[in-house]
Design a protein around this motif. Structure first.
Motif, PDB file in Angstrom:
ATOM      1  N   PHE A 278       0.846  -1.182   0.000  1.00  0.00           N
ATOM      2  CA  PHE A 278       0.000   0.000   0.000  1.00  0.00           C
ATOM      3  C   PHE A 278       0.884   1.235   0.000  1.00  0.00           C
ATOM      4  CE2 PHE A 278       0.522  -1.344   4.392  1.00  0.00           C
ATOM      5  CZ  PHE A 278       0.840  -0.179   5.064  1.00  0.00           C
ATOM      6  N   THR A 279       0.260   2.375  -0.229  1.00  0.00           N
ATOM      7  CA  THR A 279       0.983   3.632  -0.377  1.00  0.00           C
ATOM      8  C   THR A 279       0.417   4.656   0.589  1.00  0.00           C
ATOM      9  OG1 THR A 279       1.434   3.216  -2.712  1.00  0.00           O
ATOM     10  CG2 THR A 279       1.597   5.494  -1.957  1.00  0.00           C
ATOM     11  N   LEU A 280       1.310   5.306   1.334  1.00  0.00           N
ATOM     12  CA  LEU A 280       0.960   6.471   2.143  1.00  0.00           C
ATOM     13  C   LEU A 280       1.305   7.709   1.330  1.00  0.00           C
ATOM     14  CD1 LEU A 280       2.294   5.491   5.679  1.00  0.00           C
ATOM     15  CD2 LEU A 280      -0.081   5.662   4.989  1.00  0.00           C
ATOM     16  N   ARG A 281       0.312   8.516   1.064  1.00  0.00           N
ATOM     17  CA  ARG A 281       0.531   9.717   0.259  1.00  0.00           C
ATOM     18  C   ARG A 281       0.447  10.943   1.158  1.00  0.00           C
ATOM     19  NH1 ARG A 281      -2.016   9.852  -5.504  1.00  0.00           N
ATOM     20  NH2 ARG A 281      -0.219   8.455  -5.686  1.00  0.00           N
ATOM     21  N   LEU A 282       1.548  11.651   1.301  1.00  0.00           N
ATOM     22  CA  LEU A 282       1.607  12.887   2.074  1.00  0.00           C
ATOM     23  C   LEU A 282       1.336  14.039   1.123  1.00  0.00           C
ATOM     24  CD1 LEU A 282       4.844  12.116   4.143  1.00  0.00           C
ATOM     25  CD2 LEU A 282       2.485  11.428   4.619  1.00  0.00           C
ATOM     26  N   GLU A 283       0.194  14.674   1.292  1.00  0.00           N
ATOM     27  CA  GLU A 283      -0.205  15.741   0.375  1.00  0.00           C
ATOM     28  C   GLU A 283       0.271  17.092   0.892  1.00  0.00           C
ATOM     29  OE1 GLU A 283      -4.358  15.571  -0.374  1.00  0.00           O
ATOM     30  OE2 GLU A 283      -4.331  13.474  -1.046  1.00  0.00           O
ATOM     31  N   HIS A 284       0.835  17.880  -0.010  1.00  0.00           N
ATOM     32  CA  HIS A 284       1.283  19.234   0.292  1.00  0.00           C
ATOM     33  C   HIS A 284       0.368  20.236  -0.420  1.00  0.00           C
ATOM     34  CE1 HIS A 284       4.777  16.941   1.535  1.00  0.00           C
ATOM     35  NE2 HIS A 284       4.945  16.508   0.304  1.00  0.00           N
ATOM     36  N   GLU A 285       0.606  21.488  -0.171  1.00  0.00           N
ATOM     37  CA  GLU A 285      -0.166  22.501  -0.901  1.00  0.00           C
ATOM     38  C   GLU A 285       0.032  22.353  -2.404  1.00  0.00           C
ATOM     39  OE1 GLU A 285      -2.371  24.539   0.013  1.00  0.00           O
ATOM     40  OE2 GLU A 285      -2.227  24.451   2.189  1.00  0.00           O
ATOM     41  N   GLU A 286       1.231  21.966  -2.795  1.00  0.00           N
ATOM     42  CA  GLU A 286       1.524  21.680  -4.187  1.00  0.00           C
ATOM     43  C   GLU A 286       2.273  20.355  -4.258  1.00  0.00           C
ATOM     44  OE1 GLU A 286       3.648  24.835  -5.986  1.00  0.00           O
ATOM     45  OE2 GLU A 286       2.063  26.330  -5.736  1.00  0.00           O
ATOM     46  N   GLY A 287       1.664  19.372  -4.898  1.00  0.00           N
ATOM     47  CA  GLY A 287       2.298  18.080  -5.050  1.00  0.00           C
ATOM     48  C   GLY A 287       2.083  17.171  -3.858  1.00  0.00           C
ATOM     49  N   HIS A 288       2.747  16.030  -3.880  1.00  0.00           N
ATOM     50  CA  HIS A 288       2.623  15.050  -2.806  1.00  0.00           C
ATOM     51  C   HIS A 288       3.898  14.206  -2.749  1.00  0.00           C
ATOM     52  CE1 HIS A 288       1.100  12.907  -6.424  1.00  0.00           C
ATOM     53  NE2 HIS A 288       1.789  11.908  -5.922  1.00  0.00           N
ATOM     54  N   THR A 289       4.067  13.517  -1.632  1.00  0.00           N
ATOM     55  CA  THR A 289       5.182  12.596  -1.416  1.00  0.00           C
ATOM     56  C   THR A 289       4.612  11.227  -1.097  1.00  0.00           C
ATOM     57  OG1 THR A 289       6.581  14.381  -0.547  1.00  0.00           O
ATOM     58  CG2 THR A 289       7.243  12.113  -0.052  1.00  0.00           C
ATOM     59  N   ASP A 290       4.999  10.201  -1.852  1.00  0.00           N
ATOM     60  CA  ASP A 290       4.502   8.845  -1.656  1.00  0.00           C
ATOM     61  C   ASP A 290       5.491   8.030  -0.834  1.00  0.00           C
ATOM     62  OD1 ASP A 290       2.242   9.385  -3.051  1.00  0.00           O
ATOM     63  OD2 ASP A 290       2.838   8.358  -4.891  1.00  0.00           O
ATOM     64  N   VAL A 291       4.955   7.287   0.116  1.00  0.00           N
ATOM     65  CA  VAL A 291       5.737   6.356   0.928  1.00  0.00           C
ATOM     66  C   VAL A 291       5.173   4.966   0.665  1.00  0.00           C
ATOM     67  CG1 VAL A 291       6.497   5.732   3.242  1.00  0.00           C
ATOM     68  CG2 VAL A 291       6.090   8.138   2.670  1.00  0.00           C
ATOM     69  N   ASP A 292       5.914   4.143  -0.048  1.00  0.00           N
ATOM     70  CA  ASP A 292       5.461   2.790  -0.378  1.00  0.00           C
ATOM     71  C   ASP A 292       5.809   1.837   0.754  1.00  0.00           C
ATOM     72  OD1 ASP A 292       4.454   3.492  -2.886  1.00  0.00           O
ATOM     73  OD2 ASP A 292       6.444   3.339  -3.799  1.00  0.00           O
ATOM     74  N   VAL A 293       4.840   1.021   1.124  1.00  0.00           N
ATOM     75  CA  VAL A 293       5.019   0.015   2.166  1.00  0.00           C
ATOM     76  C   VAL A 293       4.716  -1.340   1.542  1.00  0.00           C
ATOM     77  CG1 VAL A 293       4.309  -0.782   4.453  1.00  0.00           C
ATOM     78  CG2 VAL A 293       4.306   1.670   3.923  1.00  0.00           C
ATOM     79  N   GLY A 294       5.722  -2.196   1.490  1.00  0.00           N
ATOM     80  CA  GLY A 294       5.553  -3.526   0.920  1.00  0.00           C
ATOM     81  C   GLY A 294       5.897  -4.599   1.929  1.00  0.00           C
ATOM     82  N   LEU A 295       5.139  -5.686   1.914  1.00  0.00           N
ATOM     83  CA  LEU A 295       5.364  -6.807   2.815  1.00  0.00           C
ATOM     84  C   LEU A 295       5.655  -8.054   1.995  1.00  0.00           C
ATOM     85  CD1 LEU A 295       2.796  -4.951   4.069  1.00  0.00           C
ATOM     86  CD2 LEU A 295       3.141  -6.523   5.945  1.00  0.00           C
ATOM     87  N   LEU A 296       6.298  -9.017   2.622  1.00  0.00           N
ATOM     88  CA  LEU A 296       6.617 -10.258   1.942  1.00  0.00           C
ATOM     89  C   LEU A 296       5.415 -11.190   1.868  1.00  0.00           C
ATOM     90  CD1 LEU A 296      10.161 -10.955   3.418  1.00  0.00           C
ATOM     91  CD2 LEU A 296       9.560  -9.912   1.232  1.00  0.00           C
ATOM     92  N   ALA A 297       4.463 -11.021   2.777  1.00  0.00           N
ATOM     93  CA  ALA A 297       3.250 -11.836   2.783  1.00  0.00           C
ATOM     94  C   ALA A 297       2.088 -10.961   3.209  1.00  0.00           C
ATOM     95  CB  ALA A 297       3.402 -13.039   3.727  1.00  0.00           C
ATOM     96  N   ALA A 298       0.875 -11.370   2.867  1.00  0.00           N
ATOM     97  CA  ALA A 298      -0.311 -10.598   3.217  1.00  0.00           C
ATOM     98  C   ALA A 298      -0.515 -10.597   4.727  1.00  0.00           C
ATOM     99  CB  ALA A 298      -1.541 -11.181   2.521  1.00  0.00           C
ATOM    100  N   GLU A 299      -0.786  -9.408   5.278  1.00  0.00           N
ATOM    101  CA  GLU A 299      -1.024  -9.244   6.707  1.00  0.00           C
ATOM    102  C   GLU A 299      -2.216  -8.321   6.917  1.00  0.00           C
ATOM    103  OE1 GLU A 299       0.425 -10.822   9.042  1.00  0.00           O
ATOM    104  OE2 GLU A 299       2.217 -11.633   8.067  1.00  0.00           O
ATOM    105  N   ARG A 300      -2.775  -8.348   8.139  1.00  0.00           N
ATOM    106  CA  ARG A 300      -3.845  -7.417   8.481  1.00  0.00           C
ATOM    107  C   ARG A 300      -3.877  -7.086   9.972  1.00  0.00           C
ATOM    108  NH1 ARG A 300      -9.087 -11.258   7.370  1.00  0.00           N
ATOM    109  NH2 ARG A 300      -9.093 -12.441   9.320  1.00  0.00           N
ATOM    110  N   ALA A 301      -2.800  -7.362  10.687  1.00  0.00           N
ATOM    111  CA  ALA A 301      -2.733  -7.018  12.102  1.00  0.00           C
ATOM    112  C   ALA A 301      -2.475  -5.520  12.238  1.00  0.00           C
ATOM    113  CB  ALA A 301      -1.634  -7.816  12.803  1.00  0.00           C
TER     114      ALA A 301
END
Length: 472
Positions: A278-301
């Motif tokens: 999934f991606t965390l998108r930090l939005e600014h007044e102009e543009g945004h910064t994406d933080v990608d979070v990847g896991l080796l296996a599916a989780e939901r904790a």
């Protein structure tokens, strides 16, 4: 069938309060044109100071100058209405959100899973309180009856059709959710209750109010079927939180991050699935910064996903102030819980391997944690390969004699005149295809100090020993 109706009296306000670090400070949602701003909703702190919905904004500021005001957003309210319908879907396969500020779900089929209604009701209320939404709940044999009764009193329970009909007969027409303004018009005509309305000639009611009123009554009393527009969960998760102020430090982003992760995990439990990227998108007044979070296996904790997201977020430099945070998850594979022993003897605070592995990857980097598996090349320096994640290696290594636990990076000369050969030789000839040909005879020896070593020499010779590794 039994239907539960969950009424959300201040849905828009709760959707705002749940993302604020201090939800108890005076707050009001405002709507209307710039010159005629009015209060749409107020929280408890503002209400105690005399502010009420519908009040002009200028009058509210005259009573209380320190109240915080935010614009009422109907789209955001609709978004959270859908979110709560998705939450209800985890408890029932028949969920409808067709009525404003209400969620209706069929619950009788879920009693075998969640227990009788009192226990099921406590579960629903507890989860709604955790999510941060005020609510009222009622139970009735028809969905419309549950919708009407929940508006009269919280916690009403009616399970028998005859009991429901007797209770509905006493309901005032103005509170019976009649179509349009029919309830108010009937009240002015002197028709006070639903029993009085049902006693009127049907033809006269149809001529004055249309067929919708009679159709509503028949569905309300369960005389005809009431087909509902049922909810179906989407195949992705997308949620956004406006911060209301500019944030330049990572620590100030942790509270909205925890909220977003909690909402994501609620959605995953609805789908009985997990998330792998999934991606965390930090939005600014102009543009945004994406933080990608990847896991080796599916989780939901929630705890694991929050910890990983926080570690990834803290490694990212924030170039400009953040005004909003968004979480996007489109890869939602099935979730398979890890097998656990019935008598698990691990300490309470012990961390399972998947959680530890993902934490190390988040802190050290994606390539810092890997597995070693045997390869199909017999040369010791190439007999092992790195594998990231739980993916099985493509090659199948042939069976070989025991190998030492500790292999040296490079062979070194071994000079020990008193060493003793324990086994060997094992002839190794390989590498002619890549220009790194190796022809060696390997032995397991015991040194004068009693150590077991793995050494080799030129084919047919027992001198010029080279040390390859040590056995444990």
């Amino acid at each position: 069938m039994l239907w539960a109706c969950i009424l959300l009296p201040q849905l828009a306000l709760d959707a705002v309060l749940r993302r604020l670090p201090d939800p108890h400070e005076p707050l009001a949602l405002v709507e209307g044109p710039a010159q005629l701003r009015r209060l749409h909703a107020v929280n408890d702190s503002a209400s105690q100071q005399g502010l009420v919905p519908g009040m002009r904004l200028s009058a509210a500021h005259a009573l209380m100058t320190q109240v915080r005001t935010l614009d009422y957003d109907p789209k955001a309210e609709a978004h959270w209405h859908r979110f709560l319908a998705a939450w209800a879907y985890r408890h029932s396969s028949l969920v409808s959100q067709q009525w404003s500020h209400a969620i209706v779900l069929e619950v009788q089929a879920s009693f075998q899973l969640f227990g009788p209604w009192p226990r099921f009701e406590r579960r629903l209320r507890g989860e709604l309180e955790t999510l941060g939404f005020r609510h009222r709940i009622a139970l009735a044999p028809t969905p419309r009856a549950a919708r009407v009764l929940v508006g009269l009193r919280d916690g009403m329970v009616v399970t028998q059709p005859a009991q429901m009909q007797a209770m509905l007969d006493k309901v005032p027409v103005r509170r019976a959710a009649l179509p349009g303004d029919a309830g108010e018009r009937l009240h002015r005509m002197g028709v006070r209750t639903l029993a009085a309305l049902r006693a009127l000639p049907s033809d006269g009611v149809r001529r004055r109010f249309g067929g919708e009123v009679l159709e509503h009554l028949r569905k309300l009393y369960g005389e005809v079927d009431d087909p509902l527009t049922c909810y179906a969960p989407p195949d992705h998760f997308d949620s956004r939180l406006e911060l209301g102020y500019e944030v330049e430090m990572h620590t100030a982003l942790l509270f909205p991050l925890r909220r977003l992760i909690g909402d994501l995990c609620t959605y995953l439990s609805i789908r009985d699935g997990g998330v792998q990227r999934f991606t965390l998108r930090l939005e600014h007044e102009e543009g945004h910064t994406d933080v990608d979070v990847g896991l080796l296996a599916a989780e939901r904790a929630p705890s694991m996903l929050f910890e990983l997201s926080r570690n990834r977020l803290e490694r990212v430099e924030i170039p400009r102030p953040v005004v909003a945070m968004r979480l996007l998850a489109r890869q939602l594979p099935p979730f398979i819980p890890a097998a656990r022993d019935l008598f698990d003897m691990r300490p309470q605070q012990a961390m399972d391997w998947p959680h530890l592995r993902e934490r190390l990857r988040a802190r050290l980097g994606d390539d810092a944690v890997y597995r070693l598996v045997a390869g199909d090349d017999p040369r010791p320096e190439r007999a092992w390969q790195r594998v990231v994640g739980d993916v099985l290696a493509d090659t199948t290594a042939p069976e070989r004699p025991p190998r030492p636990t500790w292999l040296l990076p490079h062979p070194v000369p071994l000079r020990d005149s008193r060493m003793r050969i324990l086994s060997g030789p094992e002839r190794l000839e390989s590498g002619w295809w890549d220009g790194d040909d190796a022809r060696r005879d390997y032995y397991v020896v015991e040194t004068a100090q009693g150590q077991r070593a793995w050494v080799f020499a030129a084919p047919g010779e027992q001198q010029g020993w080279m040390l390859q590794g040590w056995f444990a």
